[in-house]
Design a protein around this motif. Structure first.
Motif, PDB file in Angstrom:
ATOM      1  N   ARG A  89      50.320  39.752  30.352  1.00 19.88           N
ATOM      2  CA  ARG A  89      50.018  39.873  31.777  1.00 19.88           C
ATOM      3  C   ARG A  89      48.904  38.910  32.183  1.00 19.88           C
ATOM      4  N   LEU A  90      47.936  38.683  31.285  1.00 20.05           N
ATOM      5  CA  LEU A  90      46.877  37.717  31.563  1.00 20.05           C
ATOM      6  C   LEU A  90      47.465  36.325  31.766  1.00 20.05           C
ATOM      7  N   GLY A  91      48.379  35.921  30.877  1.00 21.61           N
ATOM      8  CA  GLY A  91      49.008  34.618  31.028  1.00 21.61           C
ATOM      9  C   GLY A  91      49.817  34.514  32.310  1.00 21.61           C
ATOM     10  N   GLU A  92      50.502  35.587  32.648  1.00 20.56           N
ATOM     11  CA  GLU A  92      51.326  35.590  33.861  1.00 20.56           C
ATOM     12  C   GLU A  92      50.479  35.445  35.120  1.00 20.56           C
ATOM     13  N   ILE A  93      49.387  36.241  35.198  1.00 20.57           N
ATOM     14  CA  ILE A  93      48.546  36.188  36.393  1.00 20.57           C
ATOM     15  C   ILE A  93      47.750  34.885  36.435  1.00 20.57           C
ATOM     16  N   ALA A  94      47.360  34.370  35.255  1.00 17.54           N
ATOM     17  CA  ALA A  94      46.602  33.111  35.217  1.00 17.54           C
ATOM     18  C   ALA A  94      47.447  31.949  35.737  1.00 17.54           C
ATOM     19  N   LYS A  96      48.997  38.796  44.079  1.00 11.85           N
ATOM     20  CA  LYS A  96      48.848  39.074  45.504  1.00 11.85           C
ATOM     21  C   LYS A  96      48.353  37.839  46.269  1.00 11.85           C
ATOM     22  N   ASN A  97      49.042  36.713  46.011  1.00 14.92           N
ATOM     23  CA  ASN A  97      48.817  35.462  46.751  1.00 14.92           C
ATOM     24  C   ASN A  97      47.507  34.751  46.417  1.00 14.92           C
ATOM     25  N   PHE A  98      46.790  35.217  45.403  1.00 16.38           N
ATOM     26  CA  PHE A  98      45.560  34.538  44.983  1.00 16.38           C
ATOM     27  C   PHE A  98      45.577  34.360  43.480  1.00 16.38           C
ATOM     28  N   SER A  99      44.973  33.272  43.005  1.00 17.89           N
ATOM     29  CA  SER A  99      44.924  33.033  41.570  1.00 17.89           C
ATOM     30  C   SER A  99      43.938  33.986  40.907  1.00 17.89           C
ATOM     31  N   LEU A 100      44.053  34.106  39.603  1.00 16.57           N
ATOM     32  CA  LEU A 100      43.137  34.966  38.850  1.00 16.57           C
ATOM     33  C   LEU A 100      41.699  34.506  39.037  1.00 16.57           C
ATOM     34  N   TRP A 101      41.492  33.196  39.050  1.00 18.73           N
ATOM     35  CA  TRP A 101      40.128  32.668  39.154  1.00 18.73           C
ATOM     36  C   TRP A 101      39.549  32.929  40.538  1.00 18.73           C
ATOM     37  N   GLU A 102      40.391  32.960  41.569  1.00 20.65           N
ATOM     38  CA  GLU A 102      39.897  33.322  42.896  1.00 20.65           C
ATOM     39  C   GLU A 102      39.474  34.788  42.933  1.00 20.65           C
ATOM     40  N   HIS A 103      40.273  35.666  42.320  1.00 21.67           N
ATOM     41  CA  HIS A 103      39.913  37.082  42.267  1.00 21.67           C
ATOM     42  C   HIS A 103      38.566  37.272  41.561  1.00 21.67           C
ATOM     43  N   LEU A 104      38.422  36.643  40.398  1.00 20.62           N
ATOM     44  CA  LEU A 104      37.173  36.790  39.643  1.00 20.62           C
ATOM     45  C   LEU A 104      36.012  36.113  40.358  1.00 20.62           C
ATOM     46  N   GLY A 105      36.277  34.965  40.974  1.00 21.99           N
ATOM     47  CA  GLY A 105      35.224  34.240  41.677  1.00 21.99           C
ATOM     48  C   GLY A 105      34.677  35.021  42.861  1.00 21.99           C
ATOM     49  N   LEU A 145      43.549  44.934  32.081  1.00 19.92           N
ATOM     50  CA  LEU A 145      43.160  43.524  32.121  1.00 19.92           C
ATOM     51  C   LEU A 145      41.943  43.332  33.019  1.00 19.92           C
ATOM     52  N   GLY A 146      41.970  43.947  34.209  1.00 20.49           N
ATOM     53  CA  GLY A 146      40.837  43.832  35.121  1.00 20.49           C
ATOM     54  C   GLY A 146      39.565  44.409  34.529  1.00 20.49           C
ATOM     55  N   ILE A 147      39.680  45.562  33.863  1.00 18.05           N
ATOM     56  CA  ILE A 147      38.512  46.186  33.241  1.00 18.05           C
ATOM     57  C   ILE A 147      37.945  45.289  32.148  1.00 18.05           C
ATOM     58  N   ILE A 148      38.828  44.716  31.317  1.00 18.46           N
ATOM     59  CA  ILE A 148      38.373  43.843  30.234  1.00 18.46           C
ATOM     60  C   ILE A 148      37.670  42.604  30.790  1.00 18.46           C
ATOM     61  N   LEU A 149      38.260  42.004  31.832  1.00 14.24           N
ATOM     62  CA  LEU A 149      37.654  40.799  32.409  1.00 14.24           C
ATOM     63  C   LEU A 149      36.298  41.108  33.032  1.00 14.24           C
ATOM     64  N   ILE A 150      36.181  42.236  33.720  1.00 16.06           N
ATOM     65  CA  ILE A 150      34.894  42.626  34.298  1.00 16.06           C
ATOM     66  C   ILE A 150      33.872  42.846  33.187  1.00 16.06           C
ATOM     67  N   GLY A 151      34.302  43.497  32.095  1.00 15.24           N
ATOM     68  CA  GLY A 151      33.394  43.733  30.979  1.00 15.24           C
ATOM     69  C   GLY A 151      32.945  42.438  30.321  1.00 15.24           C
ATOM     70  N   ILE A 152      33.886  41.509  30.118  1.00 19.08           N
ATOM     71  CA  ILE A 152      33.537  40.232  29.473  1.00 19.08           C
ATOM     72  C   ILE A 152      32.570  39.430  30.345  1.00 19.08           C
ATOM     73  N   ILE A 153      32.865  39.350  31.638  1.00 20.38           N
ATOM     74  CA  ILE A 153      31.983  38.593  32.534  1.00 20.38           C
ATOM     75  C   ILE A 153      30.610  39.259  32.621  1.00 20.38           C
ATOM     76  N   GLY A 154      30.594  40.599  32.719  1.00 23.17           N
ATOM     77  CA  GLY A 154      29.312  41.309  32.762  1.00 23.17           C
ATOM     78  C   GLY A 154      28.503  41.097  31.497  1.00 23.17           C
ATOM     79  N   TYR A 155      29.186  41.124  30.341  1.00 23.64           N
ATOM     80  CA  TYR A 155      28.498  40.881  29.072  1.00 23.64           C
ATOM     81  C   TYR A 155      27.971  39.456  29.008  1.00 23.64           C
ATOM     82  N   GLY A 156      28.768  38.511  29.505  1.00 22.54           N
ATOM     83  CA  GLY A 156      28.324  37.122  29.526  1.00 22.54           C
ATOM     84  C   GLY A 156      27.102  36.920  30.399  1.00 22.54           C
ATOM     85  N   ILE A 157      27.087  37.588  31.562  1.00 21.40           N
ATOM     86  CA  ILE A 157      25.925  37.490  32.449  1.00 21.40           C
ATOM     87  C   ILE A 157      24.691  38.083  31.779  1.00 21.40           C
TER      88      ILE A 157
END
Length: 422
Positions: free
Chosen positions: A210-215, A220-229, A392-404
């Motif tokens: 699913r990560l590859g598909e959304i990437a 919902k008409n926006f890229s994964l990077w736009e959602h995260l950004g 996927l969303g939870i994991i990405l939020i966790g990874i970005i939060g950990y990185g910050i």
């Protein structure tokens, strides 16, 4: 509960194995190893990277084992899939009894399978039946609609595989169990095993797919990077606003009796109020645009940063202030050269906490009619039971939060090198 026991057991096994290996190795002599007292000394404790790696591997192994994933060779028992059957005994209005067989075919949801074959000739009034059921599902069999005279008064099912049954009772068969309903139907539930159904917990490879598909295709008409950004931008904006106002307010409360008395009731009242409770008021006051989301995150960070700055000022050693005064320093010089440097460790600790709270609040902030963002992805996917996108969303939020958090720790080490040195 069984997952917790397995996790604790794997933790214990890994710890015992590592300790046994560690004792067999030749240790280097460094500053920490030469200390005579290490228990209770935080400076002597550092993360064991081997334990960190094993911890992550164990989590993925448990995840894979309970979802039938291809990434793990060992799996807990899964649901029954295949053909099975049981025999029921019926009694008609004349008091006669007859047996018939219900053939069951259990298939994985999403597959197309035919009904199992049954005998088309019946010697008595009970007629064999066939039914197909999706794995982890249950289904009803209605013998009274199939048997001859089943709709007449006095007809009933009296046994399953020779074991008596009555409405509300359950009888097991080889690959599941049968429960009789109050209307005389048979609710058939095949064995579910210990594995989780994909709708509740998908396998790790499903989340990666699913990560590859959304990437590549977006969501919902926006890229994964736009959602995260957008989520990251909202969090940073709210955090910076909270810091710009909260830190000076905390300094003022720590240095002035009047400021402390004036703002202390407000800060201590708002501090325990969860940001989620403020959403209705934010919508009423600021609408459903970007302004409302940023303000919600601003309020999540404001009180934490205020208390951190106030605690930083309170923690400055009075001996340093007296020494500065004795050397002829003015109040502004004491603020710049004594109070601010010595309060920075507390402020950085508060900043890390505030950023974590902001990341935890971003999902709630994006509930306010957001059309993009990681929180919006999670909320929207949950409405359609797209659990892989939610995870996927939870994991990405966790990874970005950990990185910050890692970046903030690095910044603290660079900007506050005197932390912990008196």
């Amino acid at each position: 509960m069984i997952v917790l026991f397995i996790y604790i057991a794997l933790f214990a096994v890994a710890y015992i194995a590592y300790r046994a290996w560690d004792r067999s190795q030749e240790h280097k002599h460094d500053f920490a190893s030469l200390k005579t007292v290490t228990f209770g000394d935080e400076s002597a404790v550092s993360p064991n990277r081997f334990a960190s790696i094993v911890s992550i591997v164990v989590l993925f192994a448990i995840w894979g084992a309970f979802t039938g994933s291809v990434i793990t060779p060992l799996h807990v028992p899964g649901p029954f899939v295949g053909d099975s059957s049981f025999e029921y005994t019926a009694r008609n209005t004349a008091g006669e009894t007859d047996d018939a067989t219900v053939a069951i075919r259990v298939y994985r949801v999403g597959e197309e399978v035919p009904l199992p074959g049954v005998s088309e000739t019946a010697d008595g009034f009970a007629v064999d039946d066939a039914i197909k059921i999706g794995a982890w599902r249950s289904s009803l069999s209605r013998p009274y609609e199939n048997d001859i005279g089943g709709n007449e008064d006095g007809y009933s099912i009296i046994a399953i595989n020779g074991q008596p049954i009555a409405p509300g009772e359950t009888v097991p068969f080889a690959d599941g169990e049968v429960t009789m309903t109050s209307k005389g139907s048979l609710s058939i539930r095949p064995e579910t095993g210990w594995q989780m159904e994909p709708i509740w917990l998908p396998a790790p490879e499903a989340v990666v797919y699913r990560l590859g598909e959304i990437a590549t295709e977006g969501y919902k008409n926006f890229s994964l990077w736009e959602h995260l950004g957008y989520s990251l931008g909202r969090v940073i904006a709210g955090f910076l606003l909270g810091s710009i106002i909260g830190i000076p307010l905390g300094y003022a409360m720590g240095l002035s009796n009047w400021f402390r008395g004036w703002f202390d009731p407000i800060v201590e009242f708002m501090r325990p109020v969860p940001p989620l409770a403020l959403i209705p008021l934010i919508i009423i006051w600021f609408g459903i645009g970007e302004e409302g989301k940023v303000i919600l995150l601003f309020l999540a960070a404001l009180w934490i940063m205020t208390i951190a700055a106030r605690a930083g000022v309170s923690g400055v050693r009075i001996s340093k202030v007296h020494a500065a005064y004795s050397l002829g320093a003015s109040k502004s010089q004491i603020l710049r050269h004594v109070i601010v440097p010595n309060s920075l460790p507390e402020i950085f600790t508060g900043a890390r906490v505030a950023m974590g709270v902001c990341w935890g609040t971003v999902v709630a902030a994006e509930l306010v009619a957001a059309d993009r963002g990681a929180g919006m992805m999670i909320v929207n996917a949950s409405k359609f039971q797209l659990t892989d996108i939610v995870i996927l969303g939870i994991i990405l939020i966790g990874i970005i939060g950990y990185g910050i958090d890692i970046l903030m720790r690095m910044a603290e080490k660079w900007l506050v090198p005197w932390k912990g040195r008196g």
